[in-house]
Scaffold this motif. Structure first.
Motif, short mmCIF file in Angstrom:
data_model
loop_
_atom_site.label_atom_id
_atom_site.label_comp_id
_atom_site.label_asym_id
_atom_site.label_seq_id
_atom_site.Cartn_x
_atom_site.Cartn_y
_atom_site.Cartn_z
N GLY A 1 10.00 26.19 -6.23
CA GLY A 1 10.71 25.11 -5.35
C GLY A 1 12.20 24.88 -6.02
N GLY A 2 12.63 25.97 -6.54
CA GLY A 2 14.09 25.87 -7.33
C GLY A 2 13.86 25.45 -9.03
N GLN A 3 12.82 25.04 -9.70
CA GLN A 3 12.44 25.15 -10.82
C GLN A 3 11.81 26.32 -11.78
OE1 GLN A 3 13.07 21.90 -12.30
NE2 GLN A 3 13.95 21.60 -10.55
N VAL A 4 12.56 26.81 -12.60
CA VAL A 4 12.36 27.95 -13.23
C VAL A 4 11.28 27.67 -14.24
CG1 VAL A 4 13.33 29.83 -14.62
CG2 VAL A 4 14.63 28.97 -12.84
N TYR A 5 10.28 28.61 -14.26
CA TYR A 5 9.26 28.44 -15.21
C TYR A 5 8.88 29.83 -15.95
CZ TYR A 5 7.82 23.79 -13.25
OH TYR A 5 7.69 22.76 -13.07
N TYR A 6 8.77 29.96 -17.33
CA TYR A 6 8.25 31.00 -17.79
C TYR A 6 6.88 30.84 -18.56
CZ TYR A 6 13.25 32.60 -18.19
OH TYR A 6 14.37 32.98 -17.88
N THR A 7 5.96 31.53 -18.18
CA THR A 7 4.38 31.68 -18.55
C THR A 7 3.77 33.06 -18.78
OG1 THR A 7 2.38 30.59 -18.21
CG2 THR A 7 3.60 31.23 -16.29
N ARG A 8 2.92 32.99 -19.42
CA ARG A 8 2.18 34.13 -19.57
C ARG A 8 1.35 34.58 -18.47
NH1 ARG A 8 1.90 35.67 -25.21
NH2 ARG A 8 0.09 37.06 -24.54
N HIS A 9 1.39 35.71 -18.18
CA HIS A 9 0.57 36.36 -17.04
C HIS A 9 -0.81 35.98 -17.11
CE1 HIS A 9 -2.08 39.49 -14.87
NE2 HIS A 9 -1.18 39.29 -14.14
N SER A 10 -1.42 36.05 -18.42
CA SER A 10 -2.90 35.52 -18.70
C SER A 10 -3.12 34.07 -18.07
CB SER A 10 -3.34 35.71 -19.86
OG SER A 10 -2.20 34.82 -20.71
N THR A 11 -2.13 33.20 -18.09
CA THR A 11 -2.07 31.76 -17.67
C THR A 11 -2.30 31.94 -16.26
OG1 THR A 11 -0.80 30.92 -19.88
CG2 THR A 11 -1.01 29.61 -17.42
N LEU A 12 -1.56 32.54 -15.67
CA LEU A 12 -1.68 32.49 -14.19
C LEU A 12 -2.93 33.22 -13.42
CD1 LEU A 12 1.87 33.84 -13.36
CD2 LEU A 12 1.42 31.54 -13.17
N VAL A 13 -3.69 33.96 -14.04
CA VAL A 13 -4.88 34.62 -13.65
C VAL A 13 -6.03 33.97 -14.36
CG1 VAL A 13 -3.83 36.73 -12.99
CG2 VAL A 13 -4.67 36.61 -15.32
N ASN A 14 -5.84 32.82 -15.18
CA ASN A 14 -6.75 32.13 -15.82
C ASN A 14 -7.99 31.85 -14.99
OD1 ASN A 14 -8.13 31.47 -18.22
ND2 ASN A 14 -7.04 29.15 -18.15
N ASN A 15 -7.75 31.28 -13.69
CA ASN A 15 -8.75 31.00 -12.63
C ASN A 15 -8.81 32.10 -11.57
OD1 ASN A 15 -10.27 30.05 -10.79
ND2 ASN A 15 -9.92 27.96 -11.20
N PRO A 16 -9.46 33.10 -11.66
CA PRO A 16 -9.38 34.23 -10.79
C PRO A 16 -9.23 34.14 -9.33
CG PRO A 16 -10.91 34.88 -12.59
CD PRO A 16 -10.47 33.48 -12.62
N ASN A 17 -10.24 33.05 -9.04
CA ASN A 17 -10.47 32.55 -7.83
C ASN A 17 -9.33 31.77 -7.09
OD1 ASN A 17 -12.94 33.96 -7.39
ND2 ASN A 17 -13.91 32.18 -8.49
N LEU B 1 -5.45 30.67 -6.14
CA LEU B 1 -4.21 31.37 -5.48
C LEU B 1 -3.45 32.21 -6.30
CD1 LEU B 1 -2.84 31.96 -2.70
CD2 LEU B 1 -1.45 30.09 -3.09
N LEU B 2 -2.91 31.43 -7.46
CA LEU B 2 -2.34 32.30 -8.40
C LEU B 2 -3.13 33.24 -9.04
CD1 LEU B 2 -0.53 29.22 -10.34
CD2 LEU B 2 0.62 30.92 -8.65
N GLY B 3 -4.46 33.20 -9.22
CA GLY B 3 -5.13 34.26 -9.71
C GLY B 3 -5.10 35.52 -8.86
N LYS B 4 -5.22 35.13 -7.40
CA LYS B 4 -5.17 36.11 -6.46
C LYS B 4 -3.88 37.07 -6.34
CE LYS B 4 -8.93 33.83 -3.84
NZ LYS B 4 -9.11 33.07 -2.68
N LEU B 5 -2.76 36.01 -6.43
CA LEU B 5 -1.43 36.65 -6.15
C LEU B 5 -0.97 37.45 -7.31
CD1 LEU B 5 0.69 33.55 -4.85
CD2 LEU B 5 -0.18 35.45 -3.53
#
Length: 280
Positions: free
Chosen positions: A30-46, A48-52
């Motif tokens: 939404g216009g805000q920039v974030y940097y995060t580890r890939h492992s954080t995004l897939v921390n919950n595989p079920n 939406l972020l985990g799937k994407l």
């Protein structure tokens, strides 16, 4: 306010699949920039972020990108920080007088995080009067009528008294011959002065603290301003929180733009002082 869950994911499942994404992922939410580890995004595989961002799929086939190549997610950029906090720590620490809990719950539903939804649900946490407030600063067409006030029975008896001053500057250019030729400029920003805790209680996420960050709630500020530019909307928000206008003042100055035509720029600064009595 800390909300915690005991849910854990199995790190072996994440390590078993070769990662096709970079270790550090750059997001535009939404216009805000974030940097995060890939492992954080897939921390919950079920989720939406985990799937994407699953390593089982190609990294960029069906993920939108912004002009700078960041992965783009069309959601609330300000609230996404709490989604990331939950993925990192399995808990959410919300600021005092947080007015966006209902909207954050909707974000949790969208990102398919049922544990976070449960933590934010009224039946699972003690509801406070502040939970009845939510801001609408992202949509300039909405007014304060969309903020639901707590009923009188939920207003705390020890609610703090105090003053909040609302100030704004305005200007217009006029010609000597006719006041009808005046060219008005938009109000650049609405300034908020007073105790930090009171300002946050009233204006919540519509308050911009960038000019005076990290100020403790018991201190005072004269450098906060609002993220919207409708003066009447700020009055409505103050009224809904029990404040009444007790004083106002204004000053006007003029400067010559062109000495040959005597065109002038008129500048004004106006302050409105609001006060709320204690219920004690």
């Amino acid at each position: 306010m800390a909300l915690t869950t005991n849910c854990r994911t199995n790190p072996k499942e994440q390590a078993s699949v070769q990662n096709s994404f970079p270790d550090v992922v750059e997001l535009n939410v939404g216009g805000q920039v974030y940097y995060t580890r890939h492992s954080t995004l897939v921390n919950n595989p079920n989720s939406l972020l985990g799937k994407l961002f699953s390593s089982k799929k190609e990294a960029s086939n069906d993920l939108a990108r912004d002009p700078k190549g960041r992965y783009f997610i069309d959601r609330d950029g300000f609230l996404f920080r709490y989604v990331l906090d939950f993925l990192r720590d399995r808990q959410v620490v919300l600021p005092d007088h947080f007015p966006e809990k209902g909207r954050l719950r909707k974000e949790a539903e969208y990102f398919q995080l049922p544990d976070l939804v449960k933590l934010l649900s009224p039946e699972d946490i003690k509801q406070s009067p502040d939970d009845f407030f939510h801001s609408d600063y992202e949509d300039g067409s909405l007014g304060s009528d969309h903020r639901q006030c707590p009923p009188p029975s939920l207003v705390p008896a020890d609610r703090k008294s105090g003053f909040i001053t609302v100030g704004y500057r305005g200007s217009c250019t006029t010609a000597r011959e006719s006041q009808g030729d005046a060219k008005f400029r938009r109000v650049p920003r609405i300034l908020i002065c007073g105790r930090v805790a009171l300002a946050k209680e009233v204006f919540g996420e519509t308050l911009n603290e960038s000019r005076d960050p990290d100020r403790t709630p018991d201190r005072y500020t004269s450098r906060f301003y609002l993220k919207f530019k409708h003066l009447e909307r700020s009055f409505d928000m103050l009224s809904e929180c029990g404040f009444q206008m007790v004083a106002c003042n204004s000053s006007v100055t003029a400067s010559v733009v062109n000495q040959h035509t005597e065109d002038k720029v008129w500048s004004s600064y106006t302050e409105y002082v609001f006060y709320r009595k204690s219920h004690l």
